[in-house]
Design an enzyme around this catalytic site. Structure first.
Site, PDB file in Angstrom:
ATOM      1  N   CYS A  19      13.805 -46.083  23.494  1.00 40.34           N
ATOM      2  CA  CYS A  19      15.217 -46.289  23.820  1.00 40.34           C
ATOM      3  C   CYS A  19      15.805 -45.030  24.440  1.00 40.34           C
ATOM      4  O   CYS A  19      16.588 -45.090  25.392  1.00 40.34           O
ATOM      5  CB  CYS A  19      16.013 -46.655  22.565  1.00 40.34           C
ATOM      6  SG  CYS A  19      15.473 -48.176  21.766  1.00 40.34           S
ATOM      7  N   CYS A  86      56.107 -41.404  39.466  1.00 43.56           N
ATOM      8  CA  CYS A  86      55.748 -40.670  38.242  1.00 43.56           C
ATOM      9  C   CYS A  86      54.538 -41.323  37.578  1.00 43.56           C
ATOM     10  O   CYS A  86      53.634 -40.646  37.088  1.00 43.56           O
ATOM     11  CB  CYS A  86      56.910 -40.646  37.260  1.00 43.56           C
ATOM     12  SG  CYS A  86      58.422 -39.897  37.883  1.00 43.56           S
ATOM     13  N   ASP A 502      40.253 -78.873  22.894  1.00 37.73           N
ATOM     14  CA  ASP A 502      39.359 -79.373  21.860  1.00 37.73           C
ATOM     15  C   ASP A 502      40.128 -80.462  21.109  1.00 37.73           C
ATOM     16  O   ASP A 502      41.360 -80.463  21.093  1.00 37.73           O
ATOM     17  CB  ASP A 502      38.982 -78.218  20.927  1.00 37.73           C
ATOM     18  CG  ASP A 502      38.216 -78.680  19.709  1.00 37.73           C
ATOM     19  OD1 ASP A 502      37.219 -79.400  19.892  1.00 37.73           O
ATOM     20  OD2 ASP A 502      38.636 -78.345  18.586  1.00 37.73           O
ATOM     21  N   ASP A 705      34.109 -73.276  19.249  1.00 39.78           N
ATOM     22  CA  ASP A 705      34.933 -73.170  20.449  1.00 39.78           C
ATOM     23  C   ASP A 705      34.874 -71.773  21.072  1.00 39.78           C
ATOM     24  O   ASP A 705      35.330 -71.589  22.201  1.00 39.78           O
ATOM     25  CB  ASP A 705      36.397 -73.489  20.127  1.00 39.78           C
ATOM     26  CG  ASP A 705      36.605 -74.938  19.728  1.00 39.78           C
ATOM     27  OD1 ASP A 705      35.886 -75.801  20.271  1.00 39.78           O
ATOM     28  OD2 ASP A 705      37.453 -75.201  18.865  1.00 39.78           O
TER      29      ASP A 705
END
Length: 834
Positions: A19, A86, A502, A705
């Site tokens: 890694c 600004c 849904d 969902d």
């Protein structure tokens, strides 16, 4: 920066030497990054950046490699910002700090939210960078938002005092110079009494007092910014008023330096400009204080003290001293100090701040309670489960703050224009002076035109146009129970074409009840119900709970089940008293090879009534048809009708069978149905509805969902749903009611409309009046804009933008008065079984 900047930051996902090599390789491949060192034990990386903007490329490279850099967001409170330019300077100062990935600077909120590589840069370094750019900054404290209105009120009072002093000094100057234009004979009266020379000396003294006193802030901020090559609005005012004062001072004390025909004084212009701009800032400060009213109201819901059990005694302590696990006592009428779980007693708690439901909710042992809600009758003890920043109220407040500080995509255009706007205006003013010196009748005309251009073009209105509307709009949404977790959703929601819903828990109550259990021929109904309830008792599905409630209501014995298995979206199976019991959809039963033809007529009849139908099989033989009814929420029909009136297509995505879904769709007025969708198919359904480039908002409440919420342009989570769904959403509806979708869309559209009005005004104002100030109408019409009128117009433009944004506080969406469904206090009795 030839040597580059050395930064260190934290990484995720590293577990081995391989890694480390891959993360290092990804970093070394980024152009402008060198001296890479990755530490596995510390999970950090150190690199040298040749340019600060390489930080974003570093983060992107690590994401692609699968070892993302950890990031954090730092909030800064910033003062001294007056205009859009600004914001650009602060933004540039922050992005020049190595390790900064992005910065969102909000002029209206006077704050910045900076995303950085974790460990690479601290809040103090960011604050120092902004302060060095000329805008004093500090790390934002937890109470900054709560104190904002008080700070703005004090700022308005101070600005009001400066305005009053400036007005008292300016009035005599204005009368001495302009009285002759308003009062016949006044000019001659001055000449016969104090004399015009004395009049000019008095004007000089009073105007100098205005510029050195109330108006000195323009010079203290504007001149350093000008010298740094980054002029702002203060620079425009400083240059304009200094030019008018300087020319007049020469005419007063060294008139010989000017031709006789151009000896005139414009002290009144300099004094009136300062007074009008100070008046505009006073009004701005008052209006800005009102834009944060939503945060102030939310913070006002927080209890200040808590009654905590310590060593067997109940003692009152500040709520900040409450710790997770503490036992707290609440008496009638008290506001709950934190979130928790009731361990003793019972009470009626007003949860309207969360659900919008006006009726109090019964709370007893084992129930959860929310900090900020109000106890009614009864006393109880509860254990703190979340404190401080982890409470529901704190999370709501944080969501509103983040949404209010968001930079919408529409702001990008404003940022690009305003970054160069002030230098461009100064260039236009210089060209105006040179042109009129060359072709104009007098040098004073060149001065008047140049000063007018400088003053009228201040970009205050441009900078305030978007953030003030966002602050007020998201605050009004919070009042209506709509929380924008991501500010970008405020703009995206206004542009959606399709709203996909849904079914269970969104269109319907989400708390179904068993309407019927019809046994197969030769099967004992009570025995079948008991076996099915035994299996469903191990499931968390709402339909399973409905079957178990029905069995208990009928007094049917529910035995123990073992070997429970589930197939998501299809059904469940377990062994009960040595018998294999399966419960699931018709599809699942057919996949098991079962013949359901005996139930065909009843199945069609039930589905046509909008009831969900499932089946039970015992020892792999059809045993019963089970019909479950989930009533439509009381506001769903009206909400869907309103969404259709707004020109939106309404779709429903459900795992239910086609007949059941179509029956509910006809009942509530839904245009399109995609039925029989397994949880992993909802994303495909969302993509199908978006075909043709349409933009879609998906509304759901369940764990299954979450992928669809993330896939849609705007994910809207019902607040009474799961934490997973809400974490995946862009917008959260606290009431759990579809009326909230209507409110969210209407607030979104109204806010975007308000922003466009502000931008049209701000840009149109400058586009139209800068040429007028420069004198383009003078040759044809003899019209030349006075610097005083320019100052008044500039001040009024900012006040107009703020006042227009504040109109959103009075926004009343069509369903803002709709009664939310909320959570029922107790389960309704099950329908009688057939």
């Amino acid at each position: 920066m030839s040597d580059g900047d050395r930064i260190s930051f934290a990484l995720d996902g590293m577990s081995c030497a391989g890694c480390v090599r891959r993360a290092a390789a990804a970093l070394e491949a980024v152009e402008g990054v060198r001296d890479v060192h990755v530490n596995l034990a510390a999970e950090t990386a150190s690199v040298t950046l040749e340019a600060p903007e390489r930080g974003a490329e570093v983060a992107a490279a690590l994401d692609r490699a699968g070892y993302p850099a950890r990031t954090e967001t730092i909030a800064l409170a910033i003062s001294g910002m007056n205009c859009a330019s600004c914001v650009g300077r602060v933004d540039a100062a922050l992005e020049s700090v190595p390790g900064v990935l992005s910065a969102e600077v909000n002029l209206a909120a006077e704050e910045a939210r900076v995303t950085v590589l974790e460990g690479a840069v601290g809040s103090r370094a960011l604050a120092d960078a902004v302060t060095e750019a000329g805008y004093p900054a500090k790390p934002a404290g937890a109470d900054d938002s709560a104190d904002r209105s008080a700070r703005k009120a004090e700022e308005a009072r101070q600005a009001g005092r400066r305005t009053l002093i400036a007005a008292l000094l300016t009035l005599p100057v204005f009368l001495l110079e302009m009285g002759g234009h308003m009062i016949p004979g006044f000019h001659g009266l001055i000449g016969r009494t104090i004399g015009h020379d004395a009049s000019w000396l008095i004007q000089f003294a009073l105007t100098t007092g205005v510029l050195a006193g109330p108006g000195r802030e323009f010079f203290l901020r504007g001149v350093p910014a000008l010298l740094k090559g980054a002029p702002d609005m203060n620079s425009l005012v400083a240059v304009g008023t200094a030019a008018a004062w300087g020319y007049s001072t020469i005419a007063t004390f060294a008139p010989g330096l000017l031709p006789a025909d151009v000896r005139a004084v414009y002290f009144e212009a300099a004094a009136v400009i300062v007074t009008l701009i100070l008046l505009g800032r006073t009004l701005e400060a008052r209006a800005k204080g009102r834009t944060g009213a939503a945060i102030e109201r939310l913070m006002g819901l927080r209890a200040r003290m808590a009654r905590v059990e310590r060593d067997g005694d109940a003692v009152e302590v500040p709520v900040d001293e409450v710790r997770k696990g503490d036992i707290l006592m609440v008496r009638p009428g008290e506001r709950l100090p934190t979130d928790g779980e009731v361990i003793e007693g019972a009470a009626q708690v007003d949860e309207s701040m969360i659900t919008g439901e006006p009726l109090p909710v019964e709370k007893s042992v084992g129930d959860s309670v929310t900090g900020g809600t109000v106890n009614g009758a009864g006393s109880f003890r509860f254990r703190a489960t979340a404190v401080g920043a982890d409470t529901v109220l704190a999370q709501i407040t944080r969501m509103v703050e983040e949404a209010q500080g968001a930079r919408l995509p529409i702001q990008s255009l404003v940022d690009r224009v305003t970054l160069w706007f002030v230098p461009a205006v100064m260039a236009v003013a210089a060209v105006t002076v040179l042109v009129w010196l060359a072709v104009g009748p007098t040098a004073t005309m060149a001065l008047v035109a140049g000063v007018s251009v400088l003053i009228i073009a201040c970009p205050c209105a441009m900078g305030l146009a978007t953030p003030t509307s966002i602050m007020v709009g998201t605050g009004r949404a919070a009042d209506l129970g709509v929380l924008f977790r991501k500010g970008e959703a405020l703009q995206a929601l206004a542009g959606v074409d399709v709203v996909a819903l849904d079914k269970t828990g969104t269109v319907t109550e989400g708390r179904p009840e068993m309407a019927a259990l019809i046994p197969a021929k030769g099967v004992d109904r009570a025995e079948a119900l008991g076996l099915v309830a035994a299996v469903e008792a191990l499931s968390e599905h709402p339909i399973a709970a409905a079957v178990v409630r029905a069995a208990r209501a009928e007094g049917v014995a529910v035995p123990e089940a073992e070997g429970f298995e589930t197939e998501t979206g299809r059904g469940v199976r377990a062994w009960v008293d040595g018998r294999e019991v399966a419960v699931g959809s018709a599809r699942h039963m057919r996949e098991m090879g079962l013949d359901l033809s005996a139930f065909a007529d009843e199945d069609a009849r039930r589905a046509g009534r909008g009831e969900s139908v499932l089946y039970a099989a015992i020892d792999r033989a059809p045993a019963a048809l089970i019909a479950v009814a989930d009533p439509v929420k009381e506001t769903s029909r009206a909400a869907i009708a309103r969404l259709r009136e707004m020109g939106l297509e309404i779709a429903m995505i459900t795992g239910d069978r086609e007949e059941t879904a179509q029956a509910i769709a006809r009942d509530v007025g839904i245009d399109r149905v995609i039925a029989g969708v397994l949880p992993d198919g909802k994303v495909a359904a969302v993509r199908e509805l978006r075909e043709g480039g349409r933009k879609l908002a998906f509304v759901g409440d369940g764990i299954n969902d979450a992928p669809a919420l993330a896939e849609a342009e705007v994910g809207v989570a019902i607040g009474t749903g799961t934490d997973v769904a809400m974490e995946s959403a862009d917008v959260v509806l606290m009431s759990g009611d579809l009326a909230g979708v209507v409110n969210a869309v209407e607030v979104s559209k109204a806010t975007l409309r308000n922003i466009r009005q502000n931008l049209v005004w701000a840009f149109g104002y400058n586009t139209a009046l800068i040429p007028v100030a420069a004198g383009v109408l003078y040759p044809a019409m003899g019209l030349l804009l006075s610097p005083m009128l320019a100052a008044g117009a500039m001040a009024l433009s900012s006040v107009f933008v703020l006042t227009n944004a504040l109109r959103l506080r009075r926004l009343k969406p069509a369903m803002s008065e709709a009664k939310p469904a909320g959570r029922p206090a107790a389960a309704p009795a099950p329908a009688p079984a057939e």
